[in-house]
Design a protein around this motif. Sequence first.
Motif, PDB file in Angstrom:
ATOM      1  N   LYS A 275     -16.392   3.598 -11.047  1.00 21.41           N
ATOM      2  CA  LYS A 275     -17.526   3.238 -11.907  1.00 21.41           C
ATOM      3  C   LYS A 275     -16.972   2.884 -13.282  1.00 21.41           C
ATOM      4  O   LYS A 275     -16.408   3.735 -13.977  1.00 21.41           O
ATOM      5  N   ASP A 276     -17.097   1.602 -13.639  1.00 19.97           N
ATOM      6  CA  ASP A 276     -16.741   1.134 -14.985  1.00 19.97           C
ATOM      7  C   ASP A 276     -15.296   1.451 -15.349  1.00 19.97           C
ATOM      8  O   ASP A 276     -14.977   1.583 -16.534  1.00 19.97           O
ATOM      9  N   ARG A 277     -14.432   1.563 -14.370  1.00 15.16           N
ATOM     10  CA  ARG A 277     -13.025   1.914 -14.621  1.00 15.16           C
ATOM     11  C   ARG A 277     -12.902   3.218 -15.406  1.00 15.16           C
ATOM     12  O   ARG A 277     -11.883   3.469 -16.051  1.00 15.16           O
ATOM     13  N   LEU A 307      -3.384   6.707  -7.985  1.00 20.10           N
ATOM     14  CA  LEU A 307      -4.130   6.581  -9.241  1.00 20.10           C
ATOM     15  C   LEU A 307      -3.404   7.072 -10.490  1.00 20.10           C
ATOM     16  O   LEU A 307      -3.485   6.423 -11.537  1.00 20.10           O
ATOM     17  N   PRO A 308      -2.694   8.218 -10.487  1.00 27.00           N
ATOM     18  CA  PRO A 308      -2.127   8.724 -11.748  1.00 27.00           C
ATOM     19  C   PRO A 308      -1.198   7.747 -12.459  1.00 27.00           C
ATOM     20  O   PRO A 308      -1.270   7.605 -13.694  1.00 27.00           O
ATOM     21  N   TRP A 309      -0.307   7.060 -11.740  1.00 21.78           N
ATOM     22  CA  TRP A 309       0.604   6.141 -12.438  1.00 21.78           C
ATOM     23  C   TRP A 309      -0.163   4.982 -13.045  1.00 21.78           C
ATOM     24  O   TRP A 309       0.212   4.487 -14.129  1.00 21.78           O
ATOM     25  N   ARG A 310      -1.235   4.535 -12.399  1.00 15.25           N
ATOM     26  CA  ARG A 310      -2.054   3.456 -12.959  1.00 15.25           C
ATOM     27  C   ARG A 310      -2.693   3.892 -14.282  1.00 15.25           C
ATOM     28  O   ARG A 310      -2.693   3.131 -15.269  1.00 15.25           O
ATOM     29  N   LEU A 311      -3.259   5.096 -14.283  1.00 14.39           N
ATOM     30  CA  LEU A 311      -3.850   5.600 -15.526  1.00 14.39           C
ATOM     31  C   LEU A 311      -2.799   5.692 -16.624  1.00 14.39           C
ATOM     32  O   LEU A 311      -3.049   5.324 -17.777  1.00 14.39           O
ATOM     33  N   ASP A 325      -8.198  -1.370 -10.920  1.00 16.36           N
ATOM     34  CA  ASP A 325      -8.984  -1.863  -9.785  1.00 16.36           C
ATOM     35  C   ASP A 325      -8.194  -1.768  -8.473  1.00 16.36           C
ATOM     36  O   ASP A 325      -8.782  -1.728  -7.398  1.00 16.36           O
ATOM     37  N   GLY A 326      -6.877  -1.764  -8.584  1.00 16.03           N
ATOM     38  CA  GLY A 326      -6.061  -1.701  -7.377  1.00 16.03           C
ATOM     39  C   GLY A 326      -6.213  -0.408  -6.610  1.00 16.03           C
ATOM     40  O   GLY A 326      -5.926  -0.362  -5.405  1.00 16.03           O
ATOM     41  N   ARG A 332      -9.202   2.310  -0.196  1.00 10.14           N
ATOM     42  CA  ARG A 332     -10.433   2.373   0.592  1.00 10.14           C
ATOM     43  C   ARG A 332     -10.242   1.839   2.013  1.00 10.14           C
ATOM     44  O   ARG A 332     -10.690   2.470   2.974  1.00 10.14           O
ATOM     45  N   PRO A 333      -9.563   0.689   2.209  1.00  9.30           N
ATOM     46  CA  PRO A 333      -9.342   0.253   3.596  1.00  9.30           C
ATOM     47  C   PRO A 333      -8.536   1.260   4.413  1.00  9.30           C
ATOM     48  O   PRO A 333      -8.786   1.430   5.610  1.00  9.30           O
ATOM     49  N   VAL A 334      -7.576   1.912   3.770  1.00  4.30           N
ATOM     50  CA  VAL A 334      -6.770   2.908   4.486  1.00  4.30           C
ATOM     51  C   VAL A 334      -7.662   4.029   5.011  1.00  4.30           C
ATOM     52  O   VAL A 334      -7.497   4.505   6.142  1.00  4.30           O
ATOM     53  N   ALA A 335      -8.633   4.453   4.196  1.00  2.75           N
ATOM     54  CA  ALA A 335      -9.521   5.537   4.622  1.00  2.75           C
ATOM     55  C   ALA A 335     -10.517   5.085   5.686  1.00  2.75           C
ATOM     56  O   ALA A 335     -10.784   5.809   6.646  1.00  2.75           O
ATOM     57  N   ILE A 336     -11.070   3.870   5.520  1.00  2.70           N
ATOM     58  CA  ILE A 336     -12.117   3.419   6.444  1.00  2.70           C
ATOM     59  C   ILE A 336     -11.528   3.048   7.805  1.00  2.70           C
ATOM     60  O   ILE A 336     -11.892   3.597   8.844  1.00  2.70           O
ATOM     61  N   GLU A 337     -10.637   2.081   7.793  1.00  4.82           N
ATOM     62  CA  GLU A 337     -10.144   1.501   9.039  1.00  4.82           C
ATOM     63  C   GLU A 337      -8.797   2.072   9.456  1.00  4.82           C
ATOM     64  O   GLU A 337      -8.362   1.881  10.587  1.00  4.82           O
TER      65      GLU A 337
END
Length: 519
Positions: A275-277, A307-311, A325-326, A332-337
């Motif tokens: 949400k809103d980065r 996520l931590p390195w991106r932050l 955004d990455g 998400r695809p890893v978790a879903i499919e």
Amino acid sequence: MTDQLPVAVVGAGPIGLTTALGLAHYGVPYVLLEEDAVLSSDTKAGTTLSRTLEIWNRYGVVDGILAAALRIDEIGDIDRATNTPRASVQLAELVNDTQFPFVINLPQQKMEPILAAALEQPVLTRHRLLSFDVLDDRVVLHVETPDGPRDIEASHLLACDGGRSKIRDALGVKVVGETLPERYMLIDVLVDLDVSNARDYPYLAYFADRSEWMVLIRQPDNWRFLFPLAAGAEPPDDEDLLVKVKQFIGEVDRIELMGSVVYNVHHRVAEQWTKDRKVFLMGDAAHLITPMWALGLNTGALDASNLPWRLAWVLRGWAEPSLLDGYEQEQRPVAIEGSGEMAEAARKYMAQQRGAVTEDTGAWATAYNRTLLSVRLDVDGVGDWSMVATSAEPPAVRAGDRAPDLVLQSPTGRTTIHDLCRDSFVALYFTDVRRRPDIPLNDSPALKHYAVSRWDAPHDSGLRDRALFDPGSVATNRYGVPPESVVLVRPDGHIAAVAPLSAGVAEELYTRTTGREAP
């Protein structure tokens, strides 16, 4: 980052703890809030895969985990009807891929205190998040504490608050998927299967059966059994539980029930993870995965790696905010499919149902897949990702792959590829140092450069400080890229890009990945 607002992590389960460790590793201030007074003591996850061990190694906590755990280099597959073993998964196949060619068994209630003890800032227990406001430049958390209400300002809010996430609900994010009618029962018992009643089962063994399958897990000081409960069935009482165990392992001279838990089986994923980065869903708050083949906790650990390195890069000004955004794009695809479908196929395999997964890709690929080393992320946003290696031999690396972690010799001693990228991007130049290739100086904290060559760099080459000796070309052959190639590895150990060697190519790849030039 001394003047930087902290990142708020809500939920001190294994994913919240690992995320906080990751933030601390990159020097990002954080606060970790937990509404309970103590860490959970419930009987929960027990098996940790190689990829998670690599993540904990990067964050500096793996030694404490390994000291408390039981290491396993074979995953057994046993036909219950005949009690005969089928082809087991031999994790020693991974010796040229990882420093951890094994998985471990360690109960979550023993794992979490080890992670918590390694934190720079202690967990703030009895801190319950009531609500939060997302502003342009911060998030304001309204928290109930033992000392009364308190507002906490944070740069970002990370929701590690579980499958019933209040943060996810406050964002109005829907969860899609299903909860299966059957449930799983997990029990811990004290029984001697080593001497008096020697069975010699692998420390992690799957008993497949059409009527009732079971997973046998050797914990450091007891045995654990996992089996399904039929839809609507009541859990057996203590005596019946022990009878059920003996139906699998046979009669024993002494057995004692230590504890049990029943939990639901899910394949549910949040429709939106950010949400809103400013606010991010992680772990069970983002995805509830059937915990078959240890894909529950270990899938969440991938979030805590991504996520931590991106932050850190964004907060330092080393990347554009769009780098954030990455996280959802890749995870998400890893978790879903990926994990979700793999876990469901594994469940069907255990029950010998139609649609079951079959593993006929060879010993190496099977081991690679079962340890989550096989995860290739969609780093370019074009839908090119995978969780399953299908080749009999390791293929050449590609963008998105987790970088194989091999030993190289630096001028000062032994190192590994994941050691090199622990704190920065790393450009690996697969080349011949005798030809004096143009390798940039290591003058940026965000991007390092190293030649990889089967020839040790001569002392008069000018490359001695940034050349890595690869005896027998073991690493070069494992990476499999053409001669005179550059492989850019991210801080999380995934490959950002592969390109032909040319002047300035690593810097260009870094800028393409982060949106900014390397400082």
